[in-house]
Design a protein around this motif. Structure first.
Motif, PDB file in Angstrom:
ATOM      1  N   MET A   1       0.827  -1.182   0.000  1.00 10.54           N
ATOM      2  CA  MET A   1       0.000   0.000   0.000  1.00 10.54           C
ATOM      3  C   MET A   1       0.877   1.254   0.000  1.00 10.54           C
ATOM      4  SD  MET A   1      -3.104   0.939   0.055  1.00 10.54           S
ATOM      5  CE  MET A   1      -4.082   2.327   0.369  1.00 10.54           C
ATOM      6  N   ALA A   2       1.890   1.232   0.825  1.00 11.12           N
ATOM      7  CA  ALA A   2       2.764   2.395   0.905  1.00 11.12           C
ATOM      8  C   ALA A   2       3.519   2.597  -0.409  1.00 11.12           C
ATOM      9  CB  ALA A   2       3.746   2.244   2.059  1.00 11.12           C
ATOM     10  N   LEU A   3       3.935   1.501  -1.015  1.00  9.73           N
ATOM     11  CA  LEU A   3       4.644   1.599  -2.294  1.00  9.73           C
ATOM     12  C   LEU A   3       3.724   2.160  -3.367  1.00  9.73           C
ATOM     13  CD1 LEU A   3       7.185   1.102  -3.939  1.00  9.73           C
ATOM     14  CD2 LEU A   3       6.371  -1.205  -4.352  1.00  9.73           C
ATOM     15  N   THR A   4       2.467   1.723  -3.366  1.00  9.35           N
ATOM     16  CA  THR A   4       1.501   2.230  -4.341  1.00  9.35           C
ATOM     17  C   THR A   4       1.278   3.718  -4.134  1.00  9.35           C
ATOM     18  OG1 THR A   4       0.409   0.090  -4.365  1.00  9.35           O
ATOM     19  CG2 THR A   4      -0.835   1.950  -5.229  1.00  9.35           C
ATOM     20  N   ASN A   5       1.115   4.132  -2.894  1.00 10.45           N
ATOM     21  CA  ASN A   5       0.942   5.557  -2.614  1.00 10.45           C
ATOM     22  C   ASN A   5       2.164   6.341  -3.051  1.00 10.45           C
ATOM     23  OD1 ASN A   5      -1.572   5.151  -1.547  1.00 10.45           O
ATOM     24  ND2 ASN A   5      -0.855   5.048   0.567  1.00 10.45           N
ATOM     25  N   PHE A   6       3.345   5.782  -2.815  1.00 15.68           N
ATOM     26  CA  PHE A   6       4.572   6.470  -3.219  1.00 15.68           C
ATOM     27  C   PHE A   6       4.650   6.608  -4.731  1.00 15.68           C
ATOM     28  CE2 PHE A   6       8.762   8.005  -3.004  1.00 15.68           C
ATOM     29  CZ  PHE A   6       9.475   7.391  -4.002  1.00 15.68           C
ATOM     30  N   ILE A   7       4.317   5.540  -5.452  1.00 18.93           N
ATOM     31  CA  ILE A   7       4.370   5.584  -6.908  1.00 18.93           C
ATOM     32  C   ILE A   7       3.372   6.602  -7.443  1.00 18.93           C
ATOM     33  CG2 ILE A   7       3.879   4.250  -9.008  1.00 18.93           C
ATOM     34  CD1 ILE A   7       5.102   1.833  -7.534  1.00 18.93           C
ATOM     35  N   LEU A   8       2.170   6.617  -6.889  1.00 17.90           N
ATOM     36  CA  LEU A   8       1.168   7.594  -7.319  1.00 17.90           C
ATOM     37  C   LEU A   8       1.615   9.019  -7.018  1.00 17.90           C
ATOM     38  CD1 LEU A   8      -2.118   5.781  -6.306  1.00 17.90           C
ATOM     39  CD2 LEU A   8      -1.218   6.136  -8.615  1.00 17.90           C
ATOM     40  N   MET A   9       2.253   9.217  -5.868  1.00 16.29           N
ATOM     41  CA  MET A   9       2.737  10.545  -5.513  1.00 16.29           C
ATOM     42  C   MET A   9       3.827  10.991  -6.481  1.00 16.29           C
ATOM     43  SD  MET A   9       4.683  11.871  -2.093  1.00 16.29           S
ATOM     44  CE  MET A   9       6.159  10.984  -2.559  1.00 16.29           C
ATOM     45  N   VAL A  10       4.751  10.111  -6.793  1.00 12.54           N
ATOM     46  CA  VAL A  10       5.832  10.462  -7.717  1.00 12.54           C
ATOM     47  C   VAL A  10       5.275  10.756  -9.107  1.00 12.54           C
ATOM     48  CG1 VAL A  10       7.880   9.578  -8.891  1.00 12.54           C
ATOM     49  CG2 VAL A  10       7.613   9.271  -6.436  1.00 12.54           C
ATOM     50  N   ALA A  11       4.291   9.950  -9.541  1.00 13.06           N
ATOM     51  CA  ALA A  11       3.670  10.193 -10.843  1.00 13.06           C
ATOM     52  C   ALA A  11       2.950  11.532 -10.850  1.00 13.06           C
ATOM     53  CB  ALA A  11       2.705   9.069 -11.176  1.00 13.06           C
ATOM     54  N   GLY A  12       2.281  11.871  -9.765  1.00 10.92           N
ATOM     55  CA  GLY A  12       1.605  13.169  -9.671  1.00 10.92           C
ATOM     56  C   GLY A  12       2.592  14.319  -9.703  1.00 10.92           C
TER      57      GLY A  12
ATOM     58  N   VAL B   1      13.536  -8.335  -5.180  1.00 12.58           N
ATOM     59  CA  VAL B   1      14.724  -9.173  -4.982  1.00 12.58           C
ATOM     60  C   VAL B   1      14.959  -9.394  -3.488  1.00 12.58           C
ATOM     61  CG1 VAL B   1      17.239  -9.201  -5.200  1.00 12.58           C
ATOM     62  CG2 VAL B   1      15.828  -8.575  -7.155  1.00 12.58           C
ATOM     63  N   ALA B   2      14.819  -8.338  -2.712  1.00  8.42           N
ATOM     64  CA  ALA B   2      15.015  -8.469  -1.268  1.00  8.42           C
ATOM     65  C   ALA B   2      13.959  -9.379  -0.652  1.00  8.42           C
ATOM     66  CB  ALA B   2      14.979  -7.098  -0.606  1.00  8.42           C
ATOM     67  N   ALA B   3      12.721  -9.262  -1.139  1.00 14.62           N
ATOM     68  CA  ALA B   3      11.647 -10.103  -0.599  1.00 14.62           C
ATOM     69  C   ALA B   3      11.921 -11.571  -0.879  1.00 14.62           C
ATOM     70  CB  ALA B   3      10.303  -9.697  -1.189  1.00 14.62           C
ATOM     71  N   SER B   4      12.389 -11.899  -2.079  1.00 17.03           N
ATOM     72  CA  SER B   4      12.664 -13.298  -2.397  1.00 17.03           C
ATOM     73  C   SER B   4      13.938 -13.794  -1.701  1.00 17.03           C
ATOM     74  CB  SER B   4      12.770 -13.497  -3.900  1.00 17.03           C
ATOM     75  OG  SER B   4      13.876 -12.790  -4.417  1.00 17.03           O
ATOM     76  N   LYS B   5      14.918 -12.936  -1.555  1.00 17.29           N
ATOM     77  CA  LYS B   5      16.184 -13.347  -0.940  1.00 17.29           C
ATOM     78  C   LYS B   5      16.018 -13.595   0.560  1.00 17.29           C
ATOM     79  CE  LYS B   5      20.963 -11.865  -0.332  1.00 17.29           C
ATOM     80  NZ  LYS B   5      21.940 -10.821  -0.632  1.00 17.29           N
ATOM     81  N   TYR B   6      15.315 -12.684   1.232  1.00 16.92           N
ATOM     82  CA  TYR B   6      15.196 -12.773   2.689  1.00 16.92           C
ATOM     83  C   TYR B   6      13.860 -13.364   3.139  1.00 16.92           C
ATOM     84  CZ  TYR B   6      19.288  -9.822   2.511  1.00 16.92           C
ATOM     85  OH  TYR B   6      20.527  -9.332   2.253  1.00 16.92           O
ATOM     86  N   ASN B   7      12.969 -13.701   2.181  1.00 17.15           N
ATOM     87  CA  ASN B   7      11.667 -14.275   2.496  1.00 17.15           C
ATOM     88  C   ASN B   7      10.919 -13.395   3.495  1.00 17.15           C
ATOM     89  OD1 ASN B   7       9.829 -16.392   1.958  1.00 17.15           O
ATOM     90  ND2 ASN B   7      10.191 -17.179   4.020  1.00 17.15           N
ATOM     91  N   PHE B   8      10.910 -12.083   3.215  1.00 14.57           N
ATOM     92  CA  PHE B   8      10.322 -11.112   4.132  1.00 14.57           C
ATOM     93  C   PHE B   8       9.617 -10.031   3.326  1.00 14.57           C
ATOM     94  CE2 PHE B   8      10.377  -7.569   7.136  1.00 14.57           C
ATOM     95  CZ  PHE B   8       9.926  -8.199   8.283  1.00 14.57           C
ATOM     96  N   ASP B   9       8.453  -9.602   3.789  1.00 16.11           N
ATOM     97  CA  ASP B   9       7.692  -8.533   3.151  1.00 16.11           C
ATOM     98  C   ASP B   9       7.966  -7.233   3.898  1.00 16.11           C
ATOM     99  OD1 ASP B   9       5.917  -6.898   1.878  1.00 16.11           O
ATOM    100  OD2 ASP B   9       4.112  -7.950   2.531  1.00 16.11           O
ATOM    101  N   PRO B  10       8.805  -6.332   3.337  1.00 18.99           N
ATOM    102  CA  PRO B  10       9.156  -5.116   4.063  1.00 18.99           C
ATOM    103  C   PRO B  10       8.012  -4.120   4.169  1.00 18.99           C
ATOM    104  CG  PRO B  10      10.129  -5.093   1.884  1.00 18.99           C
ATOM    105  CD  PRO B  10       9.488  -6.428   2.062  1.00 18.99           C
ATOM    106  N   VAL B  11       7.026  -4.200   3.280  1.00 21.69           N
ATOM    107  CA  VAL B  11       5.899  -3.274   3.325  1.00 21.69           C
ATOM    108  C   VAL B  11       5.021  -3.582   4.528  1.00 21.69           C
ATOM    109  CG1 VAL B  11       3.841  -2.483   2.109  1.00 21.69           C
ATOM    110  CG2 VAL B  11       5.936  -2.900   0.836  1.00 21.69           C
TER     111      VAL B  11
ATOM    112  N   LEU C   1       7.329 -13.911   4.789  1.00 24.51           N
ATOM    113  CA  LEU C   1       6.485 -14.529   3.772  1.00 24.51           C
ATOM    114  C   LEU C   1       6.288 -15.997   4.108  1.00 24.51           C
ATOM    115  CD1 LEU C   1       8.141 -12.932   0.624  1.00 24.51           C
ATOM    116  CD2 LEU C   1       5.995 -12.275   1.692  1.00 24.51           C
ATOM    117  N   THR C   2       5.187 -16.557   3.639  1.00 24.04           N
ATOM    118  CA  THR C   2       4.897 -17.945   3.934  1.00 24.04           C
ATOM    119  C   THR C   2       5.629 -18.860   2.960  1.00 24.04           C
ATOM    120  OG1 THR C   2       2.960 -17.866   2.517  1.00 24.04           O
ATOM    121  CG2 THR C   2       2.613 -17.415   4.842  1.00 24.04           C
ATOM    122  N   GLY C   3       5.860 -20.087   3.367  1.00 21.97           N
ATOM    123  CA  GLY C   3       6.356 -21.092   2.456  1.00 21.97           C
ATOM    124  C   GLY C   3       7.755 -21.592   2.723  1.00 21.97           C
TER     125      GLY C   3
END
Length: 67
Positions: free
Chosen positions: A1-12, A47-57, A62-64
């Motif tokens: 959610m935060a990443l989406t808000n950031f992307i929308l803000m940068v686009a604006g 890449v960080a999410a797959s490497k560390y199996n962690f969701d920083p947002v 992460l499960t599995g």
């Protein structure tokens, strides 16, 4: 959610810059540079999410992998 808000803000902000400047070519170059930077941040996060199996947002593992 935060990443989406950031992307929308940068686009604006990028859209405001494009409208405010009289030199369209320079503004377009700035916008393209910003889009490339956002893409690189998104790739780094995945890449960080797959490497560390962690969701920083959501700040949760992460499960599995380590169940």
């Amino acid at each position: 959610m935060a990443l989406t808000n950031f992307i929308l803000m940068v686009a604006g902000v990028g859209a405001v810059i494009l409208v405010a400047r009289s030199d369209i070519k320079q503004s377009a170059a700035i916008f393209r540079r910003n889009v490339r930077q956002i893409r690189s941040w998104t790739e780094e996060e995945s890449v960080a999410a797959s490497k560390y199996n962690f969701d920083p947002v959501n700040d949760t593992p992460l499960t599995g992998r380590f169940e």
